[in-house]
Every structure is written in structure tokens, then in C-alpha cells.
Scaffold this motif. Sequence first.
Motif, PDB file in Angstrom:
ATOM      1  N   GLY A 156       0.816  -1.212   0.000  1.00  0.00           N
ATOM      2  CA  GLY A 156       0.000   0.000   0.000  1.00  0.00           C
ATOM      3  C   GLY A 156       0.846   1.257   0.000  1.00  0.00           C
ATOM      4  O   GLY A 156       0.562   2.220  -0.721  1.00  0.00           O
ATOM      5  N   TRP A 157       1.914   1.249   0.801  1.00  0.00           N
ATOM      6  CA  TRP A 157       2.814   2.394   0.827  1.00  0.00           C
ATOM      7  C   TRP A 157       3.507   2.584  -0.515  1.00  0.00           C
ATOM      8  O   TRP A 157       3.663   3.707  -1.013  1.00  0.00           O
ATOM      9  N   GLN A 158       3.930   1.494  -1.143  1.00  0.00           N
ATOM     10  CA  GLN A 158       4.597   1.589  -2.435  1.00  0.00           C
ATOM     11  C   GLN A 158       3.681   2.209  -3.484  1.00  0.00           C
ATOM     12  O   GLN A 158       4.092   3.097  -4.240  1.00  0.00           O
ATOM     13  N   PHE A 159       2.439   1.767  -3.523  1.00  0.00           N
ATOM     14  CA  PHE A 159       1.488   2.330  -4.476  1.00  0.00           C
ATOM     15  C   PHE A 159       1.244   3.809  -4.197  1.00  0.00           C
ATOM     16  O   PHE A 159       1.169   4.627  -5.125  1.00  0.00           O
ATOM     17  N   LEU A 160       1.138   4.165  -2.907  1.00  0.00           N
ATOM     18  CA  LEU A 160       0.875   5.554  -2.555  1.00  0.00           C
ATOM     19  C   LEU A 160       2.029   6.456  -2.977  1.00  0.00           C
ATOM     20  O   LEU A 160       1.811   7.544  -3.529  1.00  0.00           O
ATOM     21  N   LEU A 161       3.255   6.016  -2.745  1.00  0.00           N
ATOM     22  CA  LEU A 161       4.391   6.863  -3.114  1.00  0.00           C
ATOM     23  C   LEU A 161       4.534   7.005  -4.625  1.00  0.00           C
ATOM     24  O   LEU A 161       4.875   8.091  -5.114  1.00  0.00           O
ATOM     25  N   VAL A 162       4.266   5.934  -5.364  1.00  0.00           N
ATOM     26  CA  VAL A 162       4.328   6.045  -6.827  1.00  0.00           C
ATOM     27  C   VAL A 162       3.236   6.989  -7.322  1.00  0.00           C
ATOM     28  O   VAL A 162       3.482   7.842  -8.201  1.00  0.00           O
ATOM     29  N   ASP A 163       2.034   6.876  -6.775  1.00  0.00           N
ATOM     30  CA  ASP A 163       0.955   7.791  -7.154  1.00  0.00           C
ATOM     31  C   ASP A 163       1.323   9.234  -6.811  1.00  0.00           C
ATOM     32  O   ASP A 163       0.967  10.169  -7.544  1.00  0.00           O
ATOM     33  N   THR A 164       2.038   9.411  -5.708  1.00  0.00           N
ATOM     34  CA  THR A 164       2.454  10.753  -5.303  1.00  0.00           C
ATOM     35  C   THR A 164       3.490  11.323  -6.266  1.00  0.00           C
ATOM     36  O   THR A 164       3.450  12.518  -6.609  1.00  0.00           O
ATOM     37  N   LEU A 165       4.417  10.497  -6.725  1.00  0.00           N
ATOM     38  CA  LEU A 165       5.369  10.951  -7.738  1.00  0.00           C
ATOM     39  C   LEU A 165       4.638  11.396  -9.000  1.00  0.00           C
ATOM     40  O   LEU A 165       4.983  12.417  -9.610  1.00  0.00           O
ATOM     41  N   LYS A 166       3.615  10.630  -9.384  1.00  0.00           N
ATOM     42  CA  LYS A 166       2.833  10.990 -10.575  1.00  0.00           C
ATOM     43  C   LYS A 166       2.139  12.335 -10.370  1.00  0.00           C
ATOM     44  O   LYS A 166       2.101  13.170 -11.289  1.00  0.00           O
ATOM     45  N   ALA A 167       1.587  12.552  -9.174  1.00  0.00           N
ATOM     46  CA  ALA A 167       0.910  13.817  -8.884  1.00  0.00           C
ATOM     47  C   ALA A 167       1.887  14.988  -8.952  1.00  0.00           C
ATOM     48  O   ALA A 167       1.560  16.058  -9.481  1.00  0.00           O
ATOM     49  N   ALA A 168       3.094  14.779  -8.417  1.00  0.00           N
ATOM     50  CA  ALA A 168       4.101  15.839  -8.461  1.00  0.00           C
ATOM     51  C   ALA A 168       4.519  16.129  -9.904  1.00  0.00           C
ATOM     52  O   ALA A 168       4.658  17.293 -10.307  1.00  0.00           O
ATOM     53  N   LYS A 169       4.707  15.075 -10.686  1.00  0.00           N
ATOM     54  CA  LYS A 169       5.068  15.245 -12.094  1.00  0.00           C
ATOM     55  C   LYS A 169       3.978  16.011 -12.839  1.00  0.00           C
ATOM     56  O   LYS A 169       4.265  16.954 -13.597  1.00  0.00           O
ATOM     57  N   ASN A 170       2.731  15.631 -12.627  1.00  0.00           N
ATOM     58  CA  ASN A 170       1.614  16.296 -13.311  1.00  0.00           C
ATOM     59  C   ASN A 170       1.521  17.766 -12.920  1.00  0.00           C
ATOM     60  O   ASN A 170       1.202  18.620 -13.754  1.00  0.00           O
ATOM     61  N   ALA A 171       1.822  18.065 -11.652  1.00  0.00           N
ATOM     62  CA  ALA A 171       1.771  19.458 -11.198  1.00  0.00           C
ATOM     63  C   ALA A 171       2.862  20.290 -11.862  1.00  0.00           C
ATOM     64  O   ALA A 171       2.635  21.447 -12.248  1.00  0.00           O
ATOM     65  N   VAL A 172       4.051  19.705 -12.006  1.00  0.00           N
ATOM     66  CA  VAL A 172       5.149  20.421 -12.667  1.00  0.00           C
ATOM     67  C   VAL A 172       4.808  20.656 -14.137  1.00  0.00           C
ATOM     68  O   VAL A 172       5.004  21.768 -14.663  1.00  0.00           O
ATOM     69  N   LEU A 173       4.289  19.647 -14.817  1.00  0.00           N
ATOM     70  CA  LEU A 173       3.925  19.797 -16.223  1.00  0.00           C
ATOM     71  C   LEU A 173       2.782  20.795 -16.399  1.00  0.00           C
ATOM     72  O   LEU A 173       2.754  21.557 -17.374  1.00  0.00           O
ATOM     73  N   ALA A 174       1.855  20.800 -15.449  1.00  0.00           N
ATOM     74  CA  ALA A 174       0.751  21.768 -15.511  1.00  0.00           C
ATOM     75  C   ALA A 174       1.279  23.197 -15.415  1.00  0.00           C
ATOM     76  O   ALA A 174       0.815  24.100 -16.118  1.00  0.00           O
ATOM     77  N   GLU A 175       2.274  23.398 -14.556  1.00  0.00           N
ATOM     78  CA  GLU A 175       2.876  24.732 -14.422  1.00  0.00           C
ATOM     79  C   GLU A 175       3.594  25.130 -15.706  1.00  0.00           C
ATOM     80  O   GLU A 175       3.565  26.312 -16.104  1.00  0.00           O
TER      81      GLU A 175
END
Length: 254
Positions: free
Chosen positions: A83-102
Amino acid sequence: MSIEAEIKWRVISVSVAGKSHEKRGQLCQDAHHWQILPEGILVAAVADGAGSSNLGDVGAKIAVGVAVEAISQQKLLPVDDVGWQFLLVDTLKAAKNAVLAESRVREVEGRELAATLILVVATPEFAIAAQVGDGAAVVGDGEENIFPVTSPQTGEHVNETTFLISEQGVENAQVNIWRGKLVHLAIFSDGLQMLALKMPMGLPHSPFFAPLFKFMTVVTNEEEANKQLEDFLRSPKVTGRTDDDLTLLLARYG
């Protein structure tokens, strides 16, 4: 944040511009962010904006902010390693998407906001880290044993690294779990690699960390401790070995 959590965790963190950036009149492109959850869990992140990117510092700040907040805002935290592994990978994706959105808001290519990212969730029993790019995270058990949690992630060539916005950046991220009696945590950007790690193995260099971990055992005033840490990062002992931006986050539990 509970009073108990405040007492249990002591955290200091500093980012300073490297000599090469100061000579060119550039700002520090590193960033860090951390938060202690009510459960007494520490969430911390360090990012290093690409020196070749015009807005690397912006990408780094967005990455660490989004990553820490994404974990902090979880209503239910995972109960097992998967569960932690999935959460951290999803968090990396969220951070990446936020940078690309900017980048789209600023009407520039995503690479102009390129940055690495190290995200760590730490408790007294374990640390889980997700990393894209170089830098590293290490832990100490309070008995002078120091263990790597992540190691620098390099590209095909020397001094080449992977960035969060890279096509396969998240897919190729390190996601590692360390279990044991966690007392100390250190997360640092690549500017400190040659001092902090035995390269090319990427193992912690004990003479670098031992004094820092000892220092954390006597910290009572975090503001003063941050100033002392900044003085250390700006000292000839450090700047004589590296001219890159420097970020070091230190935490102690107990």
C-alpha cells in the motif's frame, strides 16, 4: 500536529546556492519541504532543479510541495508495504503532473522545470522512500549503524541523471523500504554526494554522517540549528569539494 509528534521529531533542513551558481548570479535551484502528521509520521522531500533548465527552481519547489501535501492529505494511510509503495508512486505521478501543468501555464516546455525528487515517509519502525534522479536518503538506528534507503539514480553517462518530468521518470523510480529502529534520517541533493557517499557503490560514508547525527541529539532550538547547518554547508570543508547547490535535511526521532 500533536504535541507528542512535535516532541518526538526534531527536523532541520537547509538549501544553499552552490559557488558556481553564485558566480553566475543564479538562485539556488534546490528545494525541500517536510511535515509531521498527527500520527507522528514524518513526510519529507528534497528536489534539485536541473542546472540546464531556466525554471528548475520552480519545478523543484512544486515537486516537494505537492509530494509532501499529497501524503499529508491522505485520510487513510496504508497498512502494509504494498500500500505504501502504491501511494508513493501515485504521489510521484501527482508531483510530475503538477510540474507539467505549471509548464503549460507558463507556456514553456516541461524540461524548463526539470527537477529530481526524493520523497521519504518515516516512522520509528520503518522508512519508505521514492526517488527519481540523484541525491539519496539514509537512516541511522541510534547505535552508530547507518543504512542506505536510496542511492543516486544516474543516466547513461557520467553526471547525467533522470528527472521527474522524464518520460520514464516515475516508471523507473526507486521505491525502497527499510525496517528497523529508526532514530536518524538524512536526505540530501546530489551536491553532497561526493562527501556523503562512497562512490560508485553509493553507500553512506560514516565519517560524514556520524557528527551530523550526534549534532541532532543535542538540538534544542531548531532555528539556531538551521543556522549552524547552513554555516556547515557554506564552510570550506564542504565548498572545497563541491560547487553545486546543496540541500541537507536531518531528522531525529526520540
